[in-house]
Design a protein around this motif. Structure first.
Motif, mmCIF file in Angstrom:
data_model
loop_
_atom_site.group_PDB
_atom_site.id
_atom_site.type_symbol
_atom_site.label_atom_id
_atom_site.label_comp_id
_atom_site.label_asym_id
_atom_site.label_seq_id
_atom_site.Cartn_x
_atom_site.Cartn_y
_atom_site.Cartn_z
ATOM 1 N N GLN A 79 27.416 67.320 89.202
ATOM 2 C CA GLN A 79 28.722 67.606 88.614
ATOM 3 C C GLN A 79 29.328 68.875 89.205
ATOM 4 O O GLN A 79 30.520 68.937 89.463
ATOM 5 C CB GLN A 79 28.584 67.770 87.097
ATOM 6 C CG GLN A 79 28.704 66.462 86.336
ATOM 7 C CD GLN A 79 29.003 66.704 84.867
ATOM 8 O OE1 GLN A 79 28.817 67.791 84.340
ATOM 9 N NE2 GLN A 79 29.469 65.672 84.189
ATOM 10 N N PHE A 80 28.487 69.897 89.418
ATOM 11 C CA PHE A 80 28.981 71.203 89.839
ATOM 12 C C PHE A 80 28.427 71.612 91.199
ATOM 13 O O PHE A 80 27.280 71.288 91.520
ATOM 14 C CB PHE A 80 28.596 72.265 88.804
ATOM 15 C CG PHE A 80 29.172 72.011 87.450
ATOM 16 C CD1 PHE A 80 30.526 72.213 87.201
ATOM 17 C CD2 PHE A 80 28.372 71.554 86.412
ATOM 18 C CE1 PHE A 80 31.066 71.979 85.936
ATOM 19 C CE2 PHE A 80 28.897 71.320 85.150
ATOM 20 C CZ PHE A 80 30.251 71.521 84.909
ATOM 21 N N LEU A 143 30.426 65.076 92.806
ATOM 22 C CA LEU A 143 31.141 63.812 92.644
ATOM 23 C C LEU A 143 32.431 63.813 93.465
ATOM 24 O O LEU A 143 32.794 62.793 94.064
ATOM 25 C CB LEU A 143 31.466 63.604 91.163
ATOM 26 C CG LEU A 143 30.253 63.311 90.279
ATOM 27 C CD1 LEU A 143 30.621 63.463 88.805
ATOM 28 C CD2 LEU A 143 29.737 61.907 90.528
ATOM 29 N N ALA A 144 33.131 64.972 93.506
ATOM 30 C CA ALA A 144 34.397 65.038 94.245
ATOM 31 C C ALA A 144 34.149 64.914 95.749
ATOM 32 O O ALA A 144 34.865 64.206 96.460
ATOM 33 C CB ALA A 144 35.138 66.332 93.922
ATOM 34 N N ASP A 182 36.645 70.773 92.603
ATOM 35 C CA ASP A 182 35.323 71.408 92.473
ATOM 36 C C ASP A 182 35.456 72.868 92.032
ATOM 37 O O ASP A 182 34.660 73.346 91.226
ATOM 38 C CB ASP A 182 34.563 71.337 93.812
ATOM 39 C CG ASP A 182 33.807 70.025 93.965
ATOM 40 O OD1 ASP A 182 33.483 69.402 92.934
ATOM 41 O OD2 ASP A 182 33.533 69.619 95.103
ATOM 42 N N MET A 185 36.293 73.070 88.381
ATOM 43 C CA MET A 185 35.108 72.713 87.606
ATOM 44 C C MET A 185 34.127 73.885 87.549
ATOM 45 O O MET A 185 33.549 74.175 86.513
ATOM 46 C CB MET A 185 34.413 71.494 88.226
ATOM 47 C CG MET A 185 35.180 70.208 88.040
ATOM 48 S SD MET A 185 35.429 69.829 86.268
ATOM 49 C CE MET A 185 36.517 68.420 86.389
ATOM 50 N N PHE C 147 35.676 61.427 86.276
ATOM 51 C CA PHE C 147 34.993 62.694 86.508
ATOM 52 C C PHE C 147 35.457 63.696 85.454
ATOM 53 O O PHE C 147 34.660 64.319 84.739
ATOM 54 C CB PHE C 147 35.356 63.151 87.923
ATOM 55 C CG PHE C 147 34.730 64.420 88.340
ATOM 56 C CD1 PHE C 147 33.622 64.937 87.692
ATOM 57 C CD2 PHE C 147 35.250 65.122 89.415
ATOM 58 C CE1 PHE C 147 33.049 66.120 88.117
ATOM 59 C CE2 PHE C 147 34.686 66.302 89.835
ATOM 60 C CZ PHE C 147 33.591 66.808 89.177
ATOM 61 N N ILE C 151 33.382 65.460 81.947
ATOM 62 C CA ILE C 151 33.278 66.898 81.651
ATOM 63 C C ILE C 151 33.853 67.173 80.263
ATOM 64 O O ILE C 151 33.242 67.862 79.446
ATOM 65 C CB ILE C 151 34.066 67.728 82.685
ATOM 66 C CG1 ILE C 151 33.662 67.400 84.097
ATOM 67 C CG2 ILE C 151 33.933 69.225 82.362
ATOM 68 C CD1 ILE C 151 32.507 68.172 84.631
ATOM 69 N N ALA C 174 41.940 71.632 85.476
ATOM 70 C CA ALA C 174 41.055 70.678 86.169
ATOM 71 C C ALA C 174 41.667 69.281 86.131
ATOM 72 O O ALA C 174 41.616 68.532 87.109
ATOM 73 C CB ALA C 174 39.679 70.672 85.530
ATOM 74 N N LEU C 181 44.358 64.942 93.185
ATOM 75 C CA LEU C 181 43.443 64.191 94.049
ATOM 76 C C LEU C 181 43.842 62.707 94.053
ATOM 77 O O LEU C 181 43.923 62.070 95.109
ATOM 78 C CB LEU C 181 41.997 64.377 93.566
ATOM 79 C CG LEU C 181 40.888 63.717 94.380
ATOM 80 C CD1 LEU C 181 40.970 64.057 95.853
ATOM 81 C CD2 LEU C 181 39.507 64.131 93.854
#
Lengths: 207, 207, 207, 207
Positions: A79-80, A143-144, A182, A185, C147, C151, C174, C181
């Motif tokens: 995730q991060f 994920l991105a 990202d 996040m 995504f 979160i 975010a 995106l």
């Protein structure tokens, strides 16, 4: 070349490494209720892609086992961004494989916009004729990063490696949007960690 | 006792050993078009069964990891009796585990009629705090042995270990029927092997 | 309340709908070499979440089957925003379910920043006592929407529904990054479609 | 002929029917703690087998969808012979398929020794161009019947349909051993049911 015989240990390595890296996720979730690993995928490189890459790089087919490091490929999604190095550290600490190379395409992203951390490992597979050590490539990414890489891969496939300049420009802008996602996040994550510390501190004070 | 934390490495070992032993089947099928392994199952012993067995055998809960060998259990099913020792031999030859005990309940079946070959292994799991060696039991048996054992297990469960005498007699007769089925199958197998040799010989003569 | 008995048909519906919607992906990939569906997940709502939601919304437990639409939940992830309505259209056309409600949180996103398209369906499950019609919610979204939602969900869980204002602000930023995106991806997609038309046209001219 | 396009709906039907019939097992286990279904497998007939069977039976390739009923094949395995008709009854009662034919090779076993109950169904699949009704064959059998059938199938494959007489004799004897095993199991089952009634009666008396 009997591809199914040649690729069988690679296929076995992919299956085993998937189970092993997914295991981390479960260990983390049981012990700490969250995990640096979101999900894990894997594949053996399809024969047409092997042939194409061997031709492009001048690799003789009888040297595939030493010269092509990604016949067995594993992807670990986080995730991060900060989780990526935690996963890499866990891979380095395993006693059932040897890390033979690392490539950090996050600190130094590729010209195309590609970001990921690659770890090449030597992994022993037990075949019916005994142990056989093979190479496998583990890609660790957010994920991105993965989202962007999936699109780029299908464009490369569509344009046979020659993506037109205007599409390339678009892809770079999308890579930036993925990068910003990202970043946002990561900042949420810090916010959360600080909030959690306040929270724990407050609870400790009150006891 | 935090069962999910304690059992996590056993669960991981079961997942890995299942993938690894199923791998043999695939290697055999790719190389030789048939395999001594028909299918593989696995499970972690359920907590109520652990508690019941610990009580019955007087095992303290803090010695489960050394005193209870089947917390992680794997079953390998074969078509023919002769395949069983082939599978055992492969397990002995693996470099990623150590065999610590073998019990041959085929040569010497249990009084209940139970037949199977048991191999206890020490298997290293990579946890988030490093390598941990755990015990696992691999049971190798034919489909007919397995069929019978499944029925016996559910009867034991239903009668809480005290199967009435008349049902026990029936079970022994069923065990004999399962044994005869295995015998018939073994003879078919020899027939086939002889037939194949004639066939190969004939082809060799004709060339 | 016997939850496992009550939830069994919902669990079955989730399993069937996952297989059915994944089927679209395979049909598309075989026929057209690409698919509007990237992947599909599903889950039955965990009992603690059911109880919490029932309490919050004042739903009596004996009216769960009609008043709580997301006991069975399916998620369909797409690469591009434009793929979402294609998937919705396919769901509407199925003869094995009825659409009972649609909510478009993409045109009108939630205040939190949440975007997704929800389709509530009535789906017949064959139980051991006959056919039973149950409600299921299918959420269709892009990978970036998903995504972000993942979160937000874990933050809501961590803060028990009361996310602090500064974290909320971060989350909104975010959400915007995820939105950008998606926008970049949509433009790449148009670029590709135009490129493909030129390409086809050129080939047609040359024949 | 584009086999992957032609077979895609059959593959989808196999996946859906497997999930649906496995669902029965779960419903039974949740409601009654035991199930008439032990396990379920499925496969699409491999292309070489389709071609071979079409040639042998004189079926034109453009009539496969109506003339070859087992392109999609499902197998349901039961512990006891008496469970078989329970499963067949459940299939007949489903509202999501139509039974078009039944063949009872248990009452009238084949000359080879083969026993099984076959149900041919018409099953609707939702493709990307709309609903398509296809034929599928569901074979219901005990574990012992299945064991024998697996051996016979591999012998038929090895000998290309011409099993030598002595092997055929052996196979018939094995079929008898399998039959006796089923008989013994049926008697154990009655014993259990009677024991259970006594047990319930005794408990009722004591209350």
């Amino acid at each position: 070349m009997e591809w199914d015989v040649f690729l069988a240990p690679y296929s076995q390595a992919v299956d085993e490494l998937k189970i092993k890296l997914r295991g981390y996720r479960d260990f983390y979730e049981i012990a700490l209720k969250n995990s640096p690993i979101e999900f894990v995928t894997g594949r053996v490189k399809p024969v047409p892609s092997i042939l194409e890459k061997a031709r492009r790089r001048g690799i003789p087919l009888d040297q595939l086992n030493t010269q092509m490091q990604d016949l067995a490929g594993i992807r670990v999604m986080c995730q991060f961004v900060d989780d990526i190095m935690k996963v890499v550290e866990m891979i380095r600490n395993r006693t059932d494989l040897n890390v033979v190379e690392e490539k950090d395409y996050i600190k130094e992203k590729k010209k195309s916009g590609y970001r990921s951390y690659h770890v090449v490992v030597q992994y022993p597979v037990q075949t019916i004729t005994g142990e056989k050590k093979i190479l496998a490539e583990i890609q660790v990414r957010t994920l991105a990063m993965n989202f962007w890489a999936t699109i780029e891969h299908s464009l490369n496939y569509k344009y046979k490696g020659n993506i037109p300049t205007d599409v390339k420009v678009r892809l770079l802008r999308a890579a930036e949007a993925a990068f910003r996602l990202d970043e946002e996040m990561s900042q949420i994550r810090e916010e959360i960690l600080i909030a959690q510390q306040h929270f724990s501190q407050k609870n400790a004070d009150e006891e």
